[in-house]
Design a protein around this motif. Structure first.
Motif, PDB file in Angstrom:
ATOM      1  N   ILE A   1     -43.061  10.267   2.538  1.00  0.00           N
ATOM      2  CA  ILE A   1     -41.652   9.880   2.629  1.00  0.00           C
ATOM      3  C   ILE A   1     -41.374   9.138   3.932  1.00  0.00           C
ATOM      4  CG2 ILE A   1     -39.306  10.804   2.879  1.00  0.00           C
ATOM      5  CD1 ILE A   1     -40.232  13.096   0.956  1.00  0.00           C
TER       6      ILE A   1
ATOM      7  N   GLU B   1     -36.686  13.490   7.042  1.00  0.00           N
ATOM      8  CA  GLU B   1     -35.761  12.655   7.819  1.00  0.00           C
ATOM      9  C   GLU B   1     -35.376  13.329   9.132  1.00  0.00           C
ATOM     10  OE1 GLU B   1     -31.695  10.007   7.302  1.00  0.00           O
ATOM     11  OE2 GLU B   1     -32.208  11.492   5.760  1.00  0.00           O
TER      12      GLU B   1
ATOM     13  N   TYR C   1     -37.086  15.286   1.279  1.00  0.00           N
ATOM     14  CA  TYR C   1     -36.509  14.123   1.944  1.00  0.00           C
ATOM     15  C   TYR C   1     -35.722  14.537   3.184  1.00  0.00           C
ATOM     16  CZ  TYR C   1     -37.584  10.443  -1.446  1.00  0.00           C
ATOM     17  OH  TYR C   1     -38.226   9.503  -2.216  1.00  0.00           O
TER      18      TYR C   1
ATOM     19  N   GLU D   1     -40.086   5.339   3.861  1.00  0.00           N
ATOM     20  CA  GLU D   1     -38.699   5.121   4.263  1.00  0.00           C
ATOM     21  C   GLU D   1     -38.577   4.352   5.572  1.00  0.00           C
ATOM     22  OE1 GLU D   1     -35.885   5.896   2.548  1.00  0.00           O
ATOM     23  OE2 GLU D   1     -37.232   6.495   0.899  1.00  0.00           O
TER      24      GLU D   1
ATOM     25  N   GLU E   1     -37.231  18.070  -4.430  1.00  0.00           N
ATOM     26  CA  GLU E   1     -37.436  16.766  -3.792  1.00  0.00           C
ATOM     27  C   GLU E   1     -36.391  16.474  -2.717  1.00  0.00           C
ATOM     28  OE1 GLU E   1     -38.335  13.341  -6.273  1.00  0.00           O
ATOM     29  OE2 GLU E   1     -38.845  14.690  -7.943  1.00  0.00           O
ATOM     30  N   ASP E   2     -35.144  16.855  -2.967  1.00  0.00           N
ATOM     31  CA  ASP E   2     -34.103  16.533  -1.989  1.00  0.00           C
ATOM     32  C   ASP E   2     -34.349  17.252  -0.662  1.00  0.00           C
ATOM     33  OD1 ASP E   2     -33.520  19.011  -3.239  1.00  0.00           O
ATOM     34  OD2 ASP E   2     -31.402  18.846  -2.730  1.00  0.00           O
TER      35      ASP E   2
ATOM     36  N   THR F   1     -46.532  11.659  -3.946  1.00  0.00           N
ATOM     37  CA  THR F   1     -45.133  11.288  -4.145  1.00  0.00           C
ATOM     38  C   THR F   1     -44.266  12.541  -4.091  1.00  0.00           C
ATOM     39  OG1 THR F   1     -45.325  11.524  -6.526  1.00  0.00           O
ATOM     40  CG2 THR F   1     -45.822   9.347  -5.581  1.00  0.00           C
ATOM     41  N   PRO F   2     -42.981  12.384  -3.782  1.00  0.00           N
ATOM     42  CA  PRO F   2     -42.107  13.559  -3.743  1.00  0.00           C
ATOM     43  C   PRO F   2     -42.136  14.374  -5.036  1.00  0.00           C
ATOM     44  CG  PRO F   2     -41.027  11.695  -2.714  1.00  0.00           C
ATOM     45  CD  PRO F   2     -42.302  11.171  -3.289  1.00  0.00           C
TER      46      PRO F   2
END
Length: 523
Positions: free
Chosen positions: A77, A127, A123, A81, A119-120, A107-108
């Motif tokens: 990610i 971040e 992320y 990103e 997945e959220d 992948t997520p």
């Protein structure tokens, strides 16, 4: 640790993975809570609802043994990103292509399927960690006590380097060591493949240095790690052991295998402050002095060398470890002429560059952090400023590998183990106060799993693996998810390591204490 304990309360983001710090390292855990109260963003990756989850912005409730997949997903990610620190990687790292060849696959959606983490949340965690300059990684045995423990650590290093979170204050990779002087023991070469200062035993230059100092011929071959020793006993190749300050009958994985090995020895010496379960197998027990009965140094998890001062005389015939070793060596024909622990430390600093600038006088007040290369050096609060020991940091592609033992129809639950706040390993039960607070095992089981066998809080169940079976009282709680049990290893009456799997990491040979398949029944 790349960084210092004093920094912990002042990070702006903490990724705490495989570490129940408030129970296993309560001083550091308190600093983590202090960081949260001052606004730090906390990410906890743990299958259990540990106390730090209550302070966390993000809880990554992963399936035990899926850490590598989780970290790969975060790196995937961060790179996709555009949150990676390209400048840092170009200036200070190598191996990016090998890393990307692996992590691009994670992948997520794939990582979520492997780990059970939505997945959220992947992320959000990626971040926060990537975008916060003062961000640190903290891990403990939940990362290392796997068949992929070394790879897990390498992957956390990948994550730190990809984001540039290393080589500066308030950002780094920080293992919280499992015992008070395990860092010092490793520094001194209490490992089968290195001399003090982590210099390989198979390099001629190193051998020459130590042969000259010690006046003896030294082997250039690495020794055995603990699980290899027990296998060698069972094969009839290893005949004798000398065990100091360790109780492998209780603390090592697959305890029944360890007991068989103890029975197979021709001669066993145990040097300890108590008559441990292992000492009961011994031919000779040498009574040792405890920490308050001797002088010396410990090196803690932040690489700080600290003085230990004798407060009382040792009882009976108990003596300091160094005195016992010196007399034993003399009786075997090799004289060790040390008059005091300070004499030994002087040899340590003359043979170990990272300790070269340390003396008892300099250590007296607050200690010093290595590397401390000369007498005027102030010590090193954080590592890798400007460069790494190997020059460029090596980014590596780390594939996820499942634990050695997964659930089956016969063994449908996963057991993970660890410490509780009130006990430390197996000897603190000698304290009446601590024993009164936690006198017996309380295995954590989810209400759904407890209901299936008609088990209520405080009841007893039998837990069985492919290696053994124990009976334990239970705590019915949603601290663990369905399908997961948690037990500690403090209680000889409920010897959890009769259950654990002795499959081990191929490099460190650390057993997979954190994942084994079990079945349960009401006792």
């Amino acid at each position: 640790m790349t960084n210092s304990i004093s920094e912990v309360g002042f990070y702006d983001a903490l990724l705490i993975i495989g570490s129940n710090a408030t129970e296993a390292h309560p001083i550091i855990g308190g600093k983590m809570k202090r960081a949260a109260r001052r606004g730090a963003r906390i990410i906890v990756a743990d299958p259990r609802h540990i106390e730090l989850v209550d302070y966390a912005e993000i809880w990554l409730r992963l399936t035990p043994g899926t850490d590598a997949a989780l970290v790969n997903g975060m790196i995937n990610i961060i790179i996709n990103e555009g949150w990676a620190d390209r400048e840092f990687m170009e200036e200070r790292c190598e191996g990016y292509d090998a890393l990307w060849e692996v992590v691009q696959k994670y992948t997520p959606s794939m990582v979520s399927e492997i780990t059970g983490v939505p997945e959220d949340k992947l992320y959000a965690a990626a971040e926060i960690y990537a975008k916060t300059p003062r961000a640190g990684i903290f891990y403990t045995l939940g990362i290392t006590e796997h068949t992929t423990g070394t790879a897990n650590v390498m992957n956390l290093a990948n994550l730190a380097m990809v984001t540039g979170h290393v080589g500066v204050e308030h950002a780094g990779v920080n293992p919280l060591r499992g015992q008070n002087n395990v860092q010092g023991a490793c520094d001194m070469g209490a490992l089968p493949n290195v001399f003090s200062g982590y210099r390989p035993v198979n390099e001629a230059e190193n051998i020459a240095i130590f042969e000259k100092k010690w006046g003896a011929k030294l082997s250039d071959m690495s020794g055995l790690r603990i699980p290899e020793m027990f296998d060698e006993i069972m094969d009839g190749k290893l005949k004798a052991m000398y065990i100091m300050g360790e109780d492998p009958v209780l603390t090592d994985a697959d305890a029944n295998h360890v007991r068989k090995a103890m029975d197979g020895l021709e001669f066993l010496v145990v040097q300890d402050i108590f008559l441990t379960e292992t000492a009961k197998y011994a031919d000779v027990v040498l009574p040792a002095a405890c920490y308050a009965e001797k002088d010396g140094t410990f090196t803690n998890t932040e690489r700080r060398v600290q003085m230990v001062r004798k407060a009382v005389d040792a009882p009976g015939e108990a003596r300091a470890d160094w005195e016992i070793i010196c007399e034993l060596a003399g009786r075997m024909g090799y004289e060790m002429n040390y008059a005091s622990p300070e004499d030994i430390f002087e040899e340590v600093r003359n043979l170990t560059p990272a300790y070269a600038g340390m003396t008892y006088d300099r250590l007296d007040i607050a200690g010093l952090q290595w590397p401390c290369p000369d007498i005027h050096h102030p010590g090193t609060p954080y590592l890798h400023e400007g460069t790494f020991p190997r020059g460029r940091g090596l980014l590596q592609g780390i594939e996820y590998e499942a634990p050695a033992e997964l659930t089956t129809e016969e063994y449908p639950l996963l057991l993970t183990t660890g410490r509780m706040l009130y006990h430390y390993n197996v000897s603190t039960r000698k304290s009446g106060t601590l024993e009164s607070m936690a006198p017996h095992e309380l295995a954590e089981i989810n209400p759904a799993d407890a209901d299936e066998i008609g088990l209520s809080d405080g009841g007893e169940m039998r837990v069985s693996s492919r290696r053994g079976s124990v009976v334990t009282r239970v705590k019915v709680t949603d601290r663990v998810p369905p399908g997961i049990l948690f037990m500690t290893f403090h209680y000889w009456e409920t010897a959890v390591n009769e259950l654990t799997n002795s499959a081990y990491d191929p490099i460190s040979k650390t057993a997979e204490y954190k994942v084994c398949a079990v079945k349960i029944e009401k006792a």
